[in-house]
Design a protein around this motif. Structure first.
Motif, short mmCIF file in Angstrom:
data_model
loop_
_atom_site.label_atom_id
_atom_site.label_comp_id
_atom_site.label_asym_id
_atom_site.label_seq_id
_atom_site.Cartn_x
_atom_site.Cartn_y
_atom_site.Cartn_z
N VAL A 1 23.59 77.70 25.33
CA VAL A 1 24.15 76.66 24.44
C VAL A 1 25.20 75.88 25.24
CG1 VAL A 1 25.35 76.17 22.29
CG2 VAL A 1 23.76 78.10 22.42
N HIS A 2 25.01 74.57 25.31
CA HIS A 2 25.90 73.74 26.12
C HIS A 2 26.63 72.77 25.20
CE1 HIS A 2 23.80 74.98 29.87
NE2 HIS A 2 22.83 75.18 29.00
N VAL A 3 27.96 72.82 25.21
CA VAL A 3 28.76 71.93 24.35
C VAL A 3 29.41 70.86 25.22
CG1 VAL A 3 30.70 71.76 22.75
CG2 VAL A 3 29.22 73.78 22.68
N LEU A 4 29.20 69.60 24.83
CA LEU A 4 29.77 68.48 25.59
C LEU A 4 30.61 67.62 24.65
CD1 LEU A 4 29.82 66.68 28.16
CD2 LEU A 4 27.67 65.65 27.36
N LYS A 5 31.82 67.27 25.08
CA LYS A 5 32.65 66.38 24.26
C LYS A 5 31.98 65.00 24.21
CE LYS A 5 37.36 68.08 24.80
NZ LYS A 5 38.70 67.73 25.27
N GLY A 6 31.70 64.52 23.02
CA GLY A 6 30.96 63.26 22.90
C GLY A 6 31.87 62.06 22.75
N GLY A 7 31.34 60.90 23.15
CA GLY A 7 32.10 59.66 22.98
C GLY A 7 33.31 59.57 23.89
N ILE A 8 33.19 60.21 25.06
CA ILE A 8 34.29 60.16 26.03
C ILE A 8 33.77 59.50 27.31
CG2 ILE A 8 35.97 61.52 27.37
CD1 ILE A 8 36.38 62.00 24.42
N VAL A 9 34.57 58.60 27.86
CA VAL A 9 34.19 57.96 29.13
C VAL A 9 35.28 58.18 30.18
CG1 VAL A 9 32.67 56.13 28.26
CG2 VAL A 9 35.14 55.76 28.26
N GLU A 10 34.85 57.98 31.42
CA GLU A 10 35.78 58.12 32.54
C GLU A 10 35.80 56.81 33.32
OE1 GLU A 10 35.67 61.93 34.52
OE2 GLU A 10 36.06 60.96 36.45
N PHE A 11 36.99 56.31 33.59
CA PHE A 11 37.13 55.10 34.40
C PHE A 11 37.04 55.50 35.88
CE2 PHE A 11 39.82 51.34 35.83
CZ PHE A 11 38.87 50.40 35.49
N PHE A 12 36.64 54.56 36.74
CA PHE A 12 36.37 54.92 38.15
C PHE A 12 37.65 55.17 38.94
CE2 PHE A 12 37.37 51.26 40.97
CZ PHE A 12 37.88 50.40 40.00
N ALA A 13 38.80 54.74 38.41
CA ALA A 13 40.07 54.92 39.14
C ALA A 13 41.14 55.42 38.17
CB ALA A 13 40.50 53.58 39.74
N ASP A 14 42.23 55.97 38.73
CA ASP A 14 43.31 56.42 37.85
C ASP A 14 43.97 55.24 37.17
OD1 ASP A 14 42.93 59.03 38.38
OD2 ASP A 14 44.68 59.31 39.67
N ILE A 15 44.41 55.46 35.92
CA ILE A 15 45.14 54.45 35.16
C ILE A 15 46.56 54.98 35.00
CG2 ILE A 15 45.28 53.23 32.95
CD1 ILE A 15 42.25 53.68 32.63
N GLY A 16 47.53 54.13 35.24
CA GLY A 16 48.93 54.58 35.17
C GLY A 16 49.46 54.63 33.75
N TRP A 17 48.91 55.53 32.93
CA TRP A 17 49.38 55.67 31.54
C TRP A 17 49.55 57.14 31.22
CZ3 TRP A 17 44.43 53.71 28.51
CH2 TRP A 17 43.40 54.60 28.69
N ASN A 18 50.27 57.42 30.13
CA ASN A 18 50.45 58.80 29.71
C ASN A 18 49.76 59.09 28.38
OD1 ASN A 18 52.21 59.55 31.83
ND2 ASN A 18 53.78 58.28 30.85
N MET A 19 49.19 58.03 27.78
CA MET A 19 48.77 58.16 26.38
C MET A 19 47.65 59.15 26.14
SD MET A 19 46.94 54.47 25.99
CE MET A 19 48.00 53.50 27.00
N MET A 20 46.84 59.48 27.14
CA MET A 20 45.71 60.38 26.89
C MET A 20 46.08 61.85 27.08
SD MET A 20 43.07 59.03 25.71
CE MET A 20 43.37 57.42 25.05
N GLU A 21 47.33 62.11 27.52
CA GLU A 21 47.68 63.51 27.76
C GLU A 21 47.62 64.34 26.49
OE1 GLU A 21 51.03 63.57 30.42
OE2 GLU A 21 49.64 62.79 31.95
#
Ligand code: NDP
Length: 346
Positions: free
Chosen positions: A258-278
């Motif tokens: 059984v494989h569980v994957l968080k849905g509706g999540i994307v990754e940007f190709f480079a780091d973003i200088g924000w703290n909001m997703m922590e």
């Protein structure tokens, strides 16, 4: 400029964040104090696409917490006040994240265009659901084959099939992916029958009956936290894409097929200088985010300042194509299952 309206995942998280940001007087308050706290623009951010295009954005915390969901007037006020702040800051396109889009739709906030002396301009806002639906479909198409599921022969259950995201996922899976059978799960029967008629197929099932029959399950409903799933009754392999908010499935389910994957999540190709997703419990908070937030960025990158995702069950395959192509072009990729090597290294 793009905007993101979000909120903390719990009252405790919200208080911690408020202390971190120096809002001690609010952090120390009880839920009643938080109910009257105004929205805050907590972060500005600049993002550069792979082609070098730079856009600016801002994160607005609505100061809503899920513990307020039962307080109808408070929830409504929180969402409208955050939208008013976004508009007053001159933000062209703002995504309604977390519970805010659900509150907007379920509490019919379209009737509340006047907030004090501001008339909300709907074209400045998007639910982000088109990108979320596209991302979830791509996550299924990419990850099912990687664990030995042939989607052309697979039964795919969509839990929340009649919702805005769920119905778009069903349309895509039946017309584009071409899965063998769709299992349609929701509580109300009439919308399910209408969806089945629109799709020209799909089997309406209860959750209990659908789960043991499904090779893959797409969760796009906010399920009760008490939801228990008996992993022994699931097919092996089985892919579970957890697109609900808050996440419905425990990672404890993962394992032995059984494989569980968080849905509706994307990754940007480079780091973003924000703290909001922590606080959103992203594994890579400087690159990963909810697809609905990314939709506002994509619309800004594409100079498409319009309420792209709006209302219920308006998501077309053409709109999914548009936002999907923009997503890839502007440096986003879907979150995927870890390879055995990545699991070993973790
Ligand atoms: P909608 O309110 O449009 O749809 C919800 C769907 O879930 C309906 O089909 C509803 O049908 C069904 N449902 C609700 N409760 C249950 C239940 N107990 N059992 C079975 N079905 C149920 O929501 P959206 O499509 O806008 O959003 C779906 C989910 O996706 C939400 O959890 C939302 O928070 C999340 N989301 C995630 C995003 C991301 O970026 N990752 C972005 C936006 C949303 P019925 O009432 O008939 O049961």
């Amino acid at each position: 400029m793009f905007g993101l309206i979000g909120h903390s995942t719990s009252f405790d998280d919200a208080r911690r964040k408020a202390f971190d940001l120096g809002y001690d007087h609010i952090a120390e308050g009880d839920l009643d104090v938080w109910c009257s706290a105004p929205p805050q623009l907590v972060e500005h951010v600049e993002i550069v696409s792979p082609s070098g295009k730079s856009i600016e954005g801002a994160y607005i915390d609505s100061c809503f917490v899920p513990e307020m969901l039962g307080r109808f007037k408070t929830a409504r006020r929180k969402v409208l006040n955050a939208m008013e702040l976004a508009q007053k800051k001159g933000i062209s396109i703002t995504a309604l994240g977390g519970f805010t889009s659900i509150i907007f739709e379920n509490f019919n906030l379209l009737q509340h265009q006047h907030v004090r002396n501001t008339i909300l301009e709907w074209e400045r806002f998007t639910t982000g659901n088109t990108h979320t639906a596209w991302v979830i479909c791509r996550q299924l198409e990419i990850n099912a084959p990687s664990i030995g599921i042939d989607l052309k022969k697979a039964r795919v259950a969509v839990v929340g099939a009649t919702g805005d995201i769920g119905s778009a996922v069903c349309r895509w899976l039946s017309q584009r992916t071409g899965v063998a059978e769709l299992l349609l799960v929701a509580r109300q029967q009439n919308p399910l029958k209408e969806l089945q008629a629109e799709l020209g197929g799909g089997r309406i099932m209860s959750l209990e009956d659908a789960l043991p029959d499904a090779d893959a399950v797409v969760w796009v409903a906010s399920m009760p936290r008490t939801l228990e799933i008996d992993a022994t009754k699931l097919r092996k392999p089985c892919l579970m894409i957890d697109g609900g908010y808050p996440k419905n499935l425990s990672s404890k389910l993962s394992g032995s097929g059984v494989h569980v994957l968080k849905g509706g999540i994307v990754e940007f190709f480079a780091d973003i200088g924000w703290n909001m997703m922590e606080l959103a419990e992203m594994e890579k908070p400087h690159r990963q985010m909810f697809a609905c937030f990314a939709e506002a960025m994509l619309l800004e990158f594409e100079n498409c300042h319009t309420n792209f995702s709006w209302g219920r069950n308006n998501i077309t395959l053409e709109k999914m194509d548009f936002i999907g192509e923009a997503s890839v072009r502007n440096g986003f990729s879907t979150l995927n299952l870890k390879t055995p090597l990545q699991v070993a290294a973790a």
